[in-house]
Scaffold this motif. Structure first.
Motif, PDB file in Angstrom:
ATOM      1  N   THR A   4       0.804  -1.221   0.000  1.00  0.00           N
ATOM      2  CA  THR A   4       0.000   0.000   0.000  1.00  0.00           C
ATOM      3  C   THR A   4       0.839   1.273   0.000  1.00  0.00           C
ATOM      4  OG1 THR A   4      -0.156  -0.020   2.408  1.00  0.00           O
ATOM      5  CG2 THR A   4      -1.903  -1.161   1.168  1.00  0.00           C
ATOM      6  N   ALA A   5       2.118   1.161   0.308  1.00  0.00           N
ATOM      7  CA  ALA A   5       3.021   2.319   0.293  1.00  0.00           C
ATOM      8  C   ALA A   5       4.446   1.792   0.295  1.00  0.00           C
ATOM      9  CB  ALA A   5       2.784   3.205   1.508  1.00  0.00           C
ATOM     10  N   SER A   6       5.371   2.642  -0.095  1.00  0.00           N
ATOM     11  CA  SER A   6       6.789   2.284  -0.051  1.00  0.00           C
ATOM     12  C   SER A   6       7.553   3.374   0.689  1.00  0.00           C
ATOM     13  CB  SER A   6       7.360   2.138  -1.460  1.00  0.00           C
ATOM     14  OG  SER A   6       6.742   1.073  -2.136  1.00  0.00           O
ATOM     15  N   THR A   7       8.488   2.942   1.520  1.00  0.00           N
ATOM     16  CA  THR A   7       9.307   3.860   2.298  1.00  0.00           C
ATOM     17  C   THR A   7      10.741   3.381   2.232  1.00  0.00           C
ATOM     18  OG1 THR A   7       7.468   4.235   3.823  1.00  0.00           O
ATOM     19  CG2 THR A   7       9.662   4.863   4.598  1.00  0.00           C
ATOM     20  N   ILE A   8      11.666   4.320   2.115  1.00  0.00           N
ATOM     21  CA  ILE A   8      13.078   3.994   2.201  1.00  0.00           C
ATOM     22  C   ILE A   8      13.613   4.646   3.470  1.00  0.00           C
ATOM     23  CG2 ILE A   8      13.783   5.962   0.757  1.00  0.00           C
ATOM     24  CD1 ILE A   8      16.041   4.088  -0.290  1.00  0.00           C
ATOM     25  N   SER A   9      14.371   3.892   4.234  1.00  0.00           N
ATOM     26  CA  SER A   9      14.970   4.400   5.457  1.00  0.00           C
ATOM     27  C   SER A   9      16.436   4.669   5.188  1.00  0.00           C
ATOM     28  CB  SER A   9      14.802   3.380   6.589  1.00  0.00           C
ATOM     29  OG  SER A   9      15.386   3.865   7.777  1.00  0.00           O
ATOM     30  N   LEU A  10      16.871   5.900   5.434  1.00  0.00           N
ATOM     31  CA  LEU A  10      18.240   6.316   5.171  1.00  0.00           C
ATOM     32  C   LEU A  10      18.923   6.701   6.479  1.00  0.00           C
ATOM     33  CD1 LEU A  10      17.452   8.641   2.133  1.00  0.00           C
ATOM     34  CD2 LEU A  10      18.293   6.284   2.051  1.00  0.00           C
ATOM     35  N   VAL A  12      21.705   8.677   8.184  1.00  0.00           N
ATOM     36  CA  VAL A  12      22.497   9.845   7.807  1.00  0.00           C
ATOM     37  C   VAL A  12      23.173  10.443   9.042  1.00  0.00           C
ATOM     38  CG1 VAL A  12      21.007  10.362   5.820  1.00  0.00           C
ATOM     39  CG2 VAL A  12      20.508  11.410   8.032  1.00  0.00           C
ATOM     40  N   ASP A  13      24.207  11.228   8.806  1.00  0.00           N
ATOM     41  CA  ASP A  13      24.896  11.890   9.918  1.00  0.00           C
ATOM     42  C   ASP A  13      24.124  13.088  10.452  1.00  0.00           C
ATOM     43  OD1 ASP A  13      27.116  10.176  10.067  1.00  0.00           O
ATOM     44  OD2 ASP A  13      28.128  11.239   8.441  1.00  0.00           O
ATOM     45  N   ASP A  14      23.405  13.796   9.579  1.00  0.00           N
ATOM     46  CA  ASP A  14      22.735  15.028   9.977  1.00  0.00           C
ATOM     47  C   ASP A  14      21.271  14.996   9.514  1.00  0.00           C
ATOM     48  OD1 ASP A  14      21.868  17.637  10.461  1.00  0.00           O
ATOM     49  OD2 ASP A  14      23.768  18.538   9.804  1.00  0.00           O
ATOM     50  N   VAL A  15      20.403  14.511  10.383  1.00  0.00           N
ATOM     51  CA  VAL A  15      18.985  14.399  10.057  1.00  0.00           C
ATOM     52  C   VAL A  15      18.397  15.765   9.726  1.00  0.00           C
ATOM     53  CG1 VAL A  15      16.688  13.815  10.966  1.00  0.00           C
ATOM     54  CG2 VAL A  15      18.608  12.257  11.342  1.00  0.00           C
ATOM     55  N   ALA A  16      18.741  16.788  10.487  1.00  0.00           N
ATOM     56  CA  ALA A  16      18.168  18.121  10.256  1.00  0.00           C
ATOM     57  C   ALA A  16      18.541  18.655   8.871  1.00  0.00           C
ATOM     58  CB  ALA A  16      18.625  19.092  11.349  1.00  0.00           C
ATOM     59  N   ALA A  17      19.790  18.482   8.459  1.00  0.00           N
ATOM     60  CA  ALA A  17      20.234  18.969   7.145  1.00  0.00           C
ATOM     61  C   ALA A  17      19.546  18.210   6.020  1.00  0.00           C
ATOM     62  CB  ALA A  17      21.749  18.865   7.018  1.00  0.00           C
ATOM     63  N   SER A  18      19.444  16.886   6.137  1.00  0.00           N
ATOM     64  CA  SER A  18      18.763  16.101   5.115  1.00  0.00           C
ATOM     65  C   SER A  18      17.273  16.431   5.091  1.00  0.00           C
ATOM     66  CB  SER A  18      18.969  14.603   5.351  1.00  0.00           C
ATOM     67  OG  SER A  18      20.303  14.246   5.079  1.00  0.00           O
ATOM     68  N   HIS A  19      16.666  16.582   6.264  1.00  0.00           N
ATOM     69  CA  HIS A  19      15.256  16.970   6.375  1.00  0.00           C
ATOM     70  C   HIS A  19      15.022  18.280   5.631  1.00  0.00           C
ATOM     71  CE1 HIS A  19      11.792  18.899   8.303  1.00  0.00           C
ATOM     72  NE2 HIS A  19      11.398  17.713   8.733  1.00  0.00           N
ATOM     73  N   LEU A  54      17.162   8.501   9.679  1.00  0.00           N
ATOM     74  CA  LEU A  54      17.608   8.100  11.010  1.00  0.00           C
ATOM     75  C   LEU A  54      19.047   8.554  11.213  1.00  0.00           C
ATOM     76  CD1 LEU A  54      16.245   4.444  11.084  1.00  0.00           C
ATOM     77  CD2 LEU A  54      15.311   6.421  12.295  1.00  0.00           C
ATOM     78  N   ARG A  55      19.326   9.127  12.376  1.00  0.00           N
ATOM     79  CA  ARG A  55      20.690   9.552  12.697  1.00  0.00           C
ATOM     80  C   ARG A  55      21.583   8.332  12.900  1.00  0.00           C
ATOM     81  NH1 ARG A  55      19.949  12.122  17.381  1.00  0.00           N
ATOM     82  NH2 ARG A  55      20.414  10.203  18.472  1.00  0.00           N
ATOM     83  N   ARG A  56      22.739   8.364  12.247  1.00  0.00           N
ATOM     84  CA  ARG A  56      23.707   7.277  12.410  1.00  0.00           C
ATOM     85  C   ARG A  56      24.019   7.122  13.897  1.00  0.00           C
ATOM     86  NH1 ARG A  56      29.385   6.498  11.845  1.00  0.00           N
ATOM     87  NH2 ARG A  56      29.693   8.728  11.664  1.00  0.00           N
ATOM     88  N   GLY A  57      23.987   5.894  14.378  1.00  0.00           N
ATOM     89  CA  GLY A  57      24.256   5.593  15.780  1.00  0.00           C
ATOM     90  C   GLY A  57      23.014   5.528  16.654  1.00  0.00           C
ATOM     91  N   ILE A  58      21.852   5.877  16.114  1.00  0.00           N
ATOM     92  CA  ILE A  58      20.626   5.897  16.917  1.00  0.00           C
ATOM     93  C   ILE A  58      20.312   4.486  17.430  1.00  0.00           C
ATOM     94  CG2 ILE A  58      18.988   5.569  15.015  1.00  0.00           C
ATOM     95  CD1 ILE A  58      17.255   7.785  16.398  1.00  0.00           C
ATOM     96  N   ALA A  71      24.958   4.913   1.725  1.00  0.00           N
ATOM     97  CA  ALA A  71      26.076   5.015   0.787  1.00  0.00           C
ATOM     98  C   ALA A  71      25.897   3.953  -0.284  1.00  0.00           C
ATOM     99  CB  ALA A  71      27.406   4.817   1.504  1.00  0.00           C
ATOM    100  N   GLY A  72      26.338   4.268  -1.482  1.00  0.00           N
ATOM    101  CA  GLY A  72      26.262   3.293  -2.556  1.00  0.00           C
ATOM    102  C   GLY A  72      24.866   3.099  -3.105  1.00  0.00           C
ATOM    103  N   LEU A  73      23.947   3.980  -2.755  1.00  0.00           N
ATOM    104  CA  LEU A  73      22.611   3.864  -3.306  1.00  0.00           C
ATOM    105  C   LEU A  73      22.256   5.178  -3.975  1.00  0.00           C
ATOM    106  CD1 LEU A  73      19.541   4.849  -1.963  1.00  0.00           C
ATOM    107  CD2 LEU A  73      20.837   4.188   0.023  1.00  0.00           C
TER     108      LEU A  73
END
Length: 134
Positions: A4-10, A12-19, A54-58, A71-73
């Motif tokens: 019914t939907a598709s989501t990709i989880s990434l 990242v080091d900086d969630v706020a910057a990517s957001h 998601l923040r790396r290390g969470i 990376a690599g995607l």
């Protein structure tokens, strides 16, 4: 199974910057956000995949995935008006990390990279004579 939907989880080091990148330049809207997490969508009337940042290390990630990053995607969007999108993004100050080009099989594309290193590719198909589009 009915998807019914598709989501990709990434991751990242900086969630706020990517957001900020995805909402300011690519038309995403926040569905939910918290410390080290953001869920973004383009809405139900749009074919774009939803994105979870998601923040790396969470700690919500399994231990073997916490230190990985996106990376690599390549996150690819098929669009109409490819040149207009490239012009718009340039005008907004987004660096075009791979200029507009056309591949022999009819794929026209360019790429940008978000502040966390996520490569976003925009594609439009121009089917050459005698070739079928995927």
């Amino acid at each position: 199974m009915r998807i019914t939907a598709s989501t990709i989880s990434l991751t990242v080091d900086d969630v706020a910057a990517s957001h900020a990148f995805f909402t300011e330049h690519l038309g995403y809207q926040e569905q939910a956000a918290g410390d080290g997490f953001a869920s973004l969508t383009r809405g139900v009337d749009n074919a774009a995949v939803d994105i979870v940042l998601l923040r790396r290390g969470i700690e919500v990630l399994p231990p073997n995935q916490r230190d990985q990053r996106a990376a690599g995607l390549i996150l690819a969007f098929t669009v109409t008006g490819l040149e207009a999108e490239e012009t718009r993004l340039r005008a907004e100050g987004v660096e075009i990390t791979m200029p507009l080009r056309e591949e022999p099989w009819g794929e026209r594309l360019f790429q940008v990279t978000d502040p966390s290193g996520v490569v976003v590719q925009f594609v439009e198909w121009a089917t050459p004579d005698g070739m079928n589009r995927p």
